[in-house]
Design an enzyme around this catalytic site. Structure first.
Site, mmCIF file in Angstrom:
data_model
loop_
_atom_site.group_PDB
_atom_site.id
_atom_site.type_symbol
_atom_site.label_atom_id
_atom_site.label_comp_id
_atom_site.label_asym_id
_atom_site.label_seq_id
_atom_site.Cartn_x
_atom_site.Cartn_y
_atom_site.Cartn_z
ATOM 1 N N ASN A 8 81.870 -0.494 29.184
ATOM 2 C CA ASN A 8 82.326 0.872 28.928
ATOM 3 C C ASN A 8 83.206 1.006 29.220
ATOM 4 O O ASN A 8 84.167 1.557 29.515
ATOM 5 C CB ASN A 8 81.274 1.906 30.257
ATOM 6 C CG ASN A 8 81.821 2.836 30.712
ATOM 7 O OD1 ASN A 8 82.222 3.833 29.403
ATOM 8 N ND2 ASN A 8 81.697 3.900 32.200
ATOM 9 N N TRP A 9 83.272 2.288 27.734
ATOM 10 C CA TRP A 9 84.906 2.302 27.576
ATOM 11 C C TRP A 9 85.383 4.005 28.009
ATOM 12 O O TRP A 9 86.576 3.607 27.333
ATOM 13 C CB TRP A 9 85.405 2.367 25.989
ATOM 14 C CG TRP A 9 84.951 1.049 25.094
ATOM 15 C CD1 TRP A 9 85.016 -0.480 26.310
ATOM 16 C CD2 TRP A 9 84.974 0.729 23.882
ATOM 17 N NE1 TRP A 9 85.050 -1.410 25.231
ATOM 18 C CE2 TRP A 9 84.940 -1.284 23.422
ATOM 19 C CE3 TRP A 9 84.878 0.870 22.338
ATOM 20 C CZ2 TRP A 9 85.447 -1.536 22.772
ATOM 21 C CZ3 TRP A 9 85.167 0.210 21.003
ATOM 22 C CH2 TRP A 9 85.189 -1.117 21.728
ATOM 23 N N LYS A 10 84.619 4.396 28.575
ATOM 24 C CA LYS A 10 85.276 5.680 28.580
ATOM 25 C C LYS A 10 85.632 6.697 27.910
ATOM 26 O O LYS A 10 85.784 6.283 26.749
ATOM 27 C CB LYS A 10 86.172 5.238 29.843
ATOM 28 C CG LYS A 10 85.476 4.411 31.026
ATOM 29 C CD LYS A 10 86.218 4.541 32.302
ATOM 30 C CE LYS A 10 85.100 3.451 33.454
ATOM 31 N NZ LYS A 10 85.502 3.470 34.968
ATOM 32 N N HIS A 96 76.639 8.229 35.355
ATOM 33 C CA HIS A 96 77.724 7.683 35.812
ATOM 34 C C HIS A 96 78.498 8.400 36.801
ATOM 35 O O HIS A 96 78.682 9.604 36.704
ATOM 36 C CB HIS A 96 78.558 7.586 34.610
ATOM 37 C CG HIS A 96 79.596 6.246 35.149
ATOM 38 N ND1 HIS A 96 80.812 7.271 35.764
ATOM 39 C CD2 HIS A 96 80.339 5.054 34.750
ATOM 40 C CE1 HIS A 96 81.339 5.580 35.533
ATOM 41 N NE2 HIS A 96 80.909 4.958 35.617
ATOM 42 N N GLU A 98 81.471 9.148 37.484
ATOM 43 C CA GLU A 98 82.807 10.145 36.446
ATOM 44 C C GLU A 98 82.092 11.695 36.531
ATOM 45 O O GLU A 98 82.852 12.068 36.862
ATOM 46 C CB GLU A 98 83.049 9.228 35.699
ATOM 47 C CG GLU A 98 84.464 8.030 36.518
ATOM 48 C CD GLU A 98 85.229 7.259 36.036
ATOM 49 O OE1 GLU A 98 84.504 7.437 34.265
ATOM 50 O OE2 GLU A 98 84.936 6.365 35.889
ATOM 51 N N GLU A 168 76.599 0.617 41.196
ATOM 52 C CA GLU A 168 78.062 0.629 40.384
ATOM 53 C C GLU A 168 78.942 1.980 41.975
ATOM 54 O O GLU A 168 78.670 2.859 41.663
ATOM 55 C CB GLU A 168 78.891 1.951 39.614
ATOM 56 C CG GLU A 168 78.548 1.321 37.799
ATOM 57 C CD GLU A 168 79.406 1.257 37.319
ATOM 58 O OE1 GLU A 168 79.202 0.310 36.555
ATOM 59 O OE2 GLU A 168 79.318 2.801 37.188
ATOM 60 N N GLY A 174 87.233 1.584 38.973
ATOM 61 C CA GLY A 174 88.636 1.367 38.456
ATOM 62 C C GLY A 174 89.369 1.075 39.544
ATOM 63 O O GLY A 174 90.728 1.640 39.758
ATOM 64 N N SER A 213 85.248 -2.842 38.750
ATOM 65 C CA SER A 213 85.890 -3.316 38.920
ATOM 66 C C SER A 213 85.701 -5.248 38.687
ATOM 67 O O SER A 213 85.764 -6.519 39.366
ATOM 68 C CB SER A 213 87.003 -3.453 40.177
ATOM 69 O OG SER A 213 87.320 -2.464 39.983
ATOM 70 N N GLY A 234 84.153 -1.441 33.239
ATOM 71 C CA GLY A 234 84.965 -1.049 32.279
ATOM 72 C C GLY A 234 86.238 -1.333 31.638
ATOM 73 O O GLY A 234 86.280 -1.619 30.852
ATOM 74 N N GLY A 235 87.239 -1.470 32.511
ATOM 75 C CA GLY A 235 88.676 -1.565 32.468
ATOM 76 C C GLY A 235 88.346 -2.667 31.458
ATOM 77 O O GLY A 235 89.893 -3.000 30.112
HETATM 78 P P1 PGA Z 1 85.684 -0.598 36.834
HETATM 79 O O1 PGA Z 1 84.570 0.683 35.735
HETATM 80 O O2 PGA Z 1 85.284 -2.467 36.186
HETATM 81 O O3 PGA Z 1 86.973 -0.278 35.418
HETATM 82 O O4 PGA Z 1 85.771 -0.609 37.428
HETATM 83 C C1 PGA Z 1 83.262 0.213 36.250
HETATM 84 C C2 PGA Z 1 82.527 1.492 35.494
HETATM 85 O O5 PGA Z 1 82.984 2.929 35.810
HETATM 86 O O6 PGA Z 1 81.209 1.561 34.601
#
Ligand code: PGA
Length: 249
Positions: A8-10, A96, A98, A168, A174, A213, A234-235
Protein backbone atom coordinates in the site's frame (compact mmCIF):
# COMPACT_ATOMS: atom_id res chain seq x y z
CA UNK A 1 -4.63 -20.83 -1.96
CA UNK A 2 -1.59 -18.62 -2.63
CA UNK A 3 -0.42 -16.24 0.06
CA UNK A 4 -1.08 -12.61 -0.85
CA UNK A 5 1.55 -9.94 -0.22
CA UNK A 6 0.32 -6.42 -0.91
CA UNK A 7 2.04 -3.04 -1.03
CA UNK A 8 0.00 0.00 0.00
CA UNK A 9 1.89 3.02 -1.29
CA UNK A 10 -0.68 5.45 0.18
CA UNK A 11 -0.06 9.03 -1.04
CA UNK A 12 3.56 8.52 -1.98
CA UNK A 13 5.42 8.60 -5.31
CA UNK A 14 5.14 10.62 -8.50
CA UNK A 15 4.67 8.63 -11.74
CA UNK A 16 8.43 8.55 -12.52
CA UNK A 17 9.19 7.38 -8.96
CA UNK A 18 6.43 4.78 -9.11
CA UNK A 19 7.71 3.51 -12.45
CA UNK A 20 11.22 3.19 -11.03
CA UNK A 21 10.09 1.30 -7.92
CA UNK A 22 7.89 -1.01 -9.98
CA UNK A 23 10.81 -1.76 -12.34
CA UNK A 24 13.08 -2.41 -9.36
CA UNK A 25 10.48 -4.74 -7.87
CA UNK A 26 10.03 -6.72 -11.10
CA UNK A 27 13.79 -7.01 -11.59
CA UNK A 28 14.40 -8.11 -8.00
CA UNK A 29 11.65 -10.72 -8.26
CA UNK A 30 13.18 -12.10 -11.48
CA UNK A 31 16.24 -13.08 -9.48
CA UNK A 32 14.11 -15.11 -7.08
CA UNK A 33 13.74 -18.45 -8.75
CA UNK A 34 10.86 -19.55 -6.58
CA UNK A 35 8.12 -17.19 -5.53
CA UNK A 36 4.76 -18.83 -5.10
CA UNK A 37 3.02 -15.77 -3.67
CA UNK A 38 0.52 -13.44 -5.25
CA UNK A 39 1.86 -9.89 -5.25
CA UNK A 40 -0.22 -6.73 -5.57
CA UNK A 41 0.84 -3.08 -5.56
CA UNK A 42 -1.67 -0.38 -4.60
CA UNK A 43 -0.24 2.90 -5.97
CA UNK A 44 -1.95 6.32 -5.97
CA UNK A 45 -4.40 6.72 -8.89
CA UNK A 46 -2.00 8.94 -10.84
CA UNK A 47 0.64 6.16 -10.80
CA UNK A 48 -1.58 3.29 -11.92
CA UNK A 49 -0.82 3.68 -15.60
CA UNK A 50 2.94 3.72 -14.98
CA UNK A 51 2.87 0.75 -12.61
CA UNK A 52 0.61 -1.35 -14.87
CA UNK A 53 3.10 -0.82 -17.71
CA UNK A 54 6.19 -1.40 -15.60
CA UNK A 55 4.80 -4.67 -14.19
CA UNK A 56 3.24 -5.94 -17.43
CA UNK A 57 4.02 -9.63 -17.99
CA UNK A 58 5.66 -10.00 -14.56
CA UNK A 59 2.71 -11.47 -12.70
CA UNK A 60 2.70 -8.54 -10.25
CA UNK A 61 -0.85 -7.21 -9.99
CA UNK A 62 -2.03 -3.64 -9.50
CA UNK A 63 -4.91 -2.29 -7.44
CA UNK A 64 -6.66 0.96 -6.54
CA UNK A 65 -6.53 2.26 -2.98
CA UNK A 66 -10.14 3.42 -3.11
CA UNK A 67 -13.15 3.64 -5.41
CA UNK A 68 -16.61 5.21 -5.64
CA UNK A 69 -19.56 2.85 -5.90
CA UNK A 70 -21.14 4.25 -9.11
CA UNK A 71 -20.12 3.22 -12.63
CA UNK A 72 -19.85 6.81 -13.91
CA UNK A 73 -21.51 10.17 -13.40
CA UNK A 74 -21.25 13.62 -11.87
CA UNK A 75 -19.01 12.66 -8.94
CA UNK A 76 -16.13 15.13 -9.21
CA UNK A 77 -12.87 13.71 -7.95
CA UNK A 78 -14.00 10.10 -7.78
CA UNK A 79 -12.92 6.95 -9.64
CA UNK A 80 -15.18 3.97 -10.38
CA UNK A 81 -14.29 0.28 -10.08
CA UNK A 82 -14.80 -0.22 -13.82
CA UNK A 83 -12.35 2.63 -14.50
CA UNK A 84 -9.79 0.90 -12.29
CA UNK A 85 -10.44 -2.37 -14.07
CA UNK A 86 -10.02 -0.89 -17.52
CA UNK A 87 -6.84 0.90 -16.39
CA UNK A 88 -5.33 -2.52 -15.66
CA UNK A 89 -6.21 -2.99 -11.99
CA UNK A 90 -7.41 -6.32 -10.67
CA UNK A 91 -7.74 -5.30 -7.01
CA UNK A 92 -9.13 -2.54 -4.84
CA UNK A 93 -8.79 -1.72 -1.13
CA UNK A 94 -11.91 -0.90 0.87
CA UNK A 95 -12.31 0.54 4.34
CA UNK A 96 -8.69 1.35 5.10
CA UNK A 97 -8.52 2.89 8.57
CA UNK A 98 -7.14 6.13 7.13
CA UNK A 99 -10.27 6.41 4.95
CA UNK A 100 -12.49 5.64 7.93
CA UNK A 101 -10.71 8.05 10.26
CA UNK A 102 -9.70 10.97 8.00
CA UNK A 103 -12.55 10.83 5.47
CA UNK A 104 -15.30 9.58 7.77
CA UNK A 105 -16.16 6.49 5.73
CA UNK A 106 -18.82 4.35 7.37
CA UNK A 107 -19.56 0.65 6.95
CA UNK A 108 -22.68 1.19 4.79
CA UNK A 109 -20.70 3.27 2.27
CA UNK A 110 -17.87 0.72 2.31
CA UNK A 111 -20.45 -2.03 1.62
CA UNK A 112 -21.61 -0.17 -1.51
CA UNK A 113 -18.02 0.14 -2.73
CA UNK A 114 -17.40 -3.56 -2.19
CA UNK A 115 -20.56 -4.58 -4.05
CA UNK A 116 -19.69 -2.27 -6.94
CA UNK A 117 -16.06 -3.45 -7.06
CA UNK A 118 -17.03 -7.14 -7.13
CA UNK A 119 -19.54 -6.36 -9.88
CA UNK A 120 -16.68 -4.79 -11.87
CA UNK A 121 -14.64 -8.01 -11.43
CA UNK A 122 -12.13 -6.50 -9.04
CA UNK A 123 -10.80 -8.52 -6.12
CA UNK A 124 -11.45 -6.71 -2.86
CA UNK A 125 -9.32 -6.37 0.27
CA UNK A 126 -11.53 -5.13 3.12
CA UNK A 127 -9.46 -3.53 5.87
CA UNK A 128 -10.69 -3.89 9.43
CA UNK A 129 -9.18 -3.25 12.83
CA UNK A 130 -9.73 -1.81 16.26
CA UNK A 131 -8.39 1.34 17.90
CA UNK A 132 -6.38 1.06 21.10
CA UNK A 133 -9.36 2.35 23.12
CA UNK A 134 -11.64 -0.30 21.61
CA UNK A 135 -9.12 -3.04 22.35
CA UNK A 136 -8.60 -1.91 25.92
CA UNK A 137 -12.37 -1.72 26.48
CA UNK A 138 -12.70 -5.37 25.36
CA UNK A 139 -14.47 -4.62 22.05
CA UNK A 140 -12.05 -6.38 19.67
CA UNK A 141 -14.47 -9.07 18.51
CA UNK A 142 -17.47 -6.72 18.38
CA UNK A 143 -15.58 -4.19 16.25
CA UNK A 144 -14.31 -6.80 13.78
CA UNK A 145 -17.75 -8.43 13.51
CA UNK A 146 -19.49 -5.11 12.82
CA UNK A 147 -16.91 -4.01 10.23
CA UNK A 148 -17.03 -7.33 8.37
CA UNK A 149 -20.78 -7.98 8.56
CA UNK A 150 -21.86 -4.43 7.74
CA UNK A 151 -19.08 -4.01 5.16
CA UNK A 152 -20.30 -7.05 3.24
CA UNK A 153 -24.03 -6.42 3.68
CA UNK A 154 -24.58 -5.46 0.01
CA UNK A 155 -22.81 -8.36 -1.70
CA UNK A 156 -21.63 -11.89 -1.14
CA UNK A 157 -18.48 -12.53 -3.19
CA UNK A 158 -19.31 -15.18 -5.80
CA UNK A 159 -15.67 -16.25 -5.83
CA UNK A 160 -14.26 -16.39 -2.28
CA UNK A 161 -10.69 -16.15 -3.61
CA UNK A 162 -11.57 -12.62 -4.79
CA UNK A 163 -12.37 -11.41 -1.28
CA UNK A 164 -9.78 -10.91 1.44
CA UNK A 165 -9.72 -9.25 4.81
CA UNK A 166 -6.75 -7.22 6.02
CA UNK A 167 -6.58 -7.11 9.81
CA UNK A 168 -4.87 -3.83 10.61
CA UNK A 169 -5.05 -2.79 14.25
CA UNK A 170 -5.26 1.01 14.02
CA UNK A 171 -2.66 1.42 16.77
CA UNK A 172 -0.12 -0.56 14.72
CA UNK A 173 -0.41 1.36 11.43
CA UNK A 174 2.60 3.52 10.69
CA UNK A 175 3.53 3.59 14.37
CA UNK A 176 6.33 1.03 14.37
CA UNK A 177 4.26 -0.86 16.98
CA UNK A 178 3.57 -4.26 15.48
CA UNK A 179 0.92 -6.40 17.15
CA UNK A 180 2.35 -9.33 19.12
CA UNK A 181 2.13 -12.77 17.52
CA UNK A 182 -0.49 -14.01 20.06
CA UNK A 183 -2.58 -10.89 19.39
CA UNK A 184 -2.35 -11.49 15.65
CA UNK A 185 -3.36 -15.16 16.01
CA UNK A 186 -6.26 -14.24 18.27
CA UNK A 187 -7.63 -11.57 15.92
CA UNK A 188 -7.18 -13.73 12.82
CA UNK A 189 -8.96 -16.62 14.57
CA UNK A 190 -11.86 -14.32 15.44
CA UNK A 191 -12.02 -13.11 11.83
CA UNK A 192 -12.01 -16.68 10.49
CA UNK A 193 -15.02 -17.46 12.72
CA UNK A 194 -16.85 -14.33 11.62
CA UNK A 195 -16.26 -15.29 7.97
CA UNK A 196 -17.52 -18.82 8.64
CA UNK A 197 -20.73 -17.52 10.19
CA UNK A 198 -21.23 -14.95 7.44
CA UNK A 199 -20.25 -16.96 4.34
CA UNK A 200 -20.67 -20.64 5.26
CA UNK A 201 -18.44 -22.99 3.24
CA UNK A 202 -16.53 -20.38 1.27
CA UNK A 203 -14.94 -18.86 4.40
CA UNK A 204 -11.89 -21.14 4.21
CA UNK A 205 -10.84 -19.77 0.82
CA UNK A 206 -10.95 -16.13 1.90
CA UNK A 207 -7.52 -14.84 2.77
CA UNK A 208 -6.83 -12.92 5.95
CA UNK A 209 -3.85 -10.57 5.73
CA UNK A 210 -2.08 -8.84 8.58
CA UNK A 211 -1.10 -5.18 8.24
CA UNK A 212 0.50 -2.65 10.56
CA UNK A 213 4.25 -1.93 10.79
CA UNK A 214 5.26 -5.06 8.86
CA UNK A 215 9.01 -5.02 8.15
CA UNK A 216 11.57 -7.45 6.73
CA UNK A 217 12.54 -8.33 10.32
CA UNK A 218 9.07 -9.36 11.51
CA UNK A 219 7.40 -10.59 8.30
CA UNK A 220 8.61 -14.20 8.52
CA UNK A 221 7.32 -14.75 12.06
CA UNK A 222 3.96 -13.12 11.28
CA UNK A 223 3.52 -15.28 8.17
CA UNK A 224 3.93 -18.40 10.32
CA UNK A 225 0.95 -17.47 12.55
CA UNK A 226 -2.22 -19.51 12.24
CA UNK A 227 -4.77 -17.99 9.84
CA UNK A 228 -2.31 -15.47 8.40
CA UNK A 229 -2.62 -15.77 4.61
CA UNK A 230 -0.62 -12.72 3.66
CA UNK A 231 0.45 -9.17 4.50
CA UNK A 232 -0.57 -5.62 3.69
CA UNK A 233 2.55 -3.48 3.89
CA UNK A 234 2.68 0.31 3.98
CA UNK A 235 5.94 2.09 4.76
CA UNK A 236 8.22 -0.90 4.17
CA UNK A 237 6.77 -1.44 0.68
CA UNK A 238 7.93 1.93 -0.67
CA UNK A 239 11.41 0.60 -1.40
CA UNK A 240 11.53 -2.43 -3.72
CA UNK A 241 14.39 -3.95 -1.74
CA UNK A 242 12.60 -4.10 1.61
CA UNK A 243 9.32 -5.18 -0.02
CA UNK A 244 11.08 -8.07 -1.75
CA UNK A 245 12.67 -9.10 1.56
CA UNK A 246 9.16 -9.20 3.04
CA UNK A 247 7.83 -11.20 0.08
CA UNK A 248 10.60 -13.75 0.51
CA UNK A 249 10.53 -13.81 4.34
P1 PGA B 1 2.34 0.46 7.69
O1 PGA B 1 0.90 0.64 6.96
O2 PGA B 1 2.92 -0.84 7.18
O3 PGA B 1 3.13 1.65 7.27
O4 PGA B 1 2.07 0.40 9.15
C1 PGA B 1 0.07 -0.45 6.72
C2 PGA B 1 -1.21 0.01 6.06
O5 PGA B 1 -1.72 1.10 6.43
O6 PGA B 1 -1.75 -0.66 5.18
Amino acid sequence: MKKLIAANWKMYKTPPQAMQTAHDLVNALKEKTFCDKEIVVFPPFTDIYAVVHATSGSGVKVGGQNCYPEIEGAFTGEISPSMLFSAGCSYVLAGHSERRRIFGEQNDFIAKKIASALQAKLSVVLCVGETLEEREAGYLEAVLKKQIEEGTSDAVPANPAMFSIAYEPVWAIGTGKVAGLPEIEEAHGIIRNILQNRFAESFAEMRILYGGSVKPENAGAIMKCANVDGLLVGGASLQAESFVQIICA
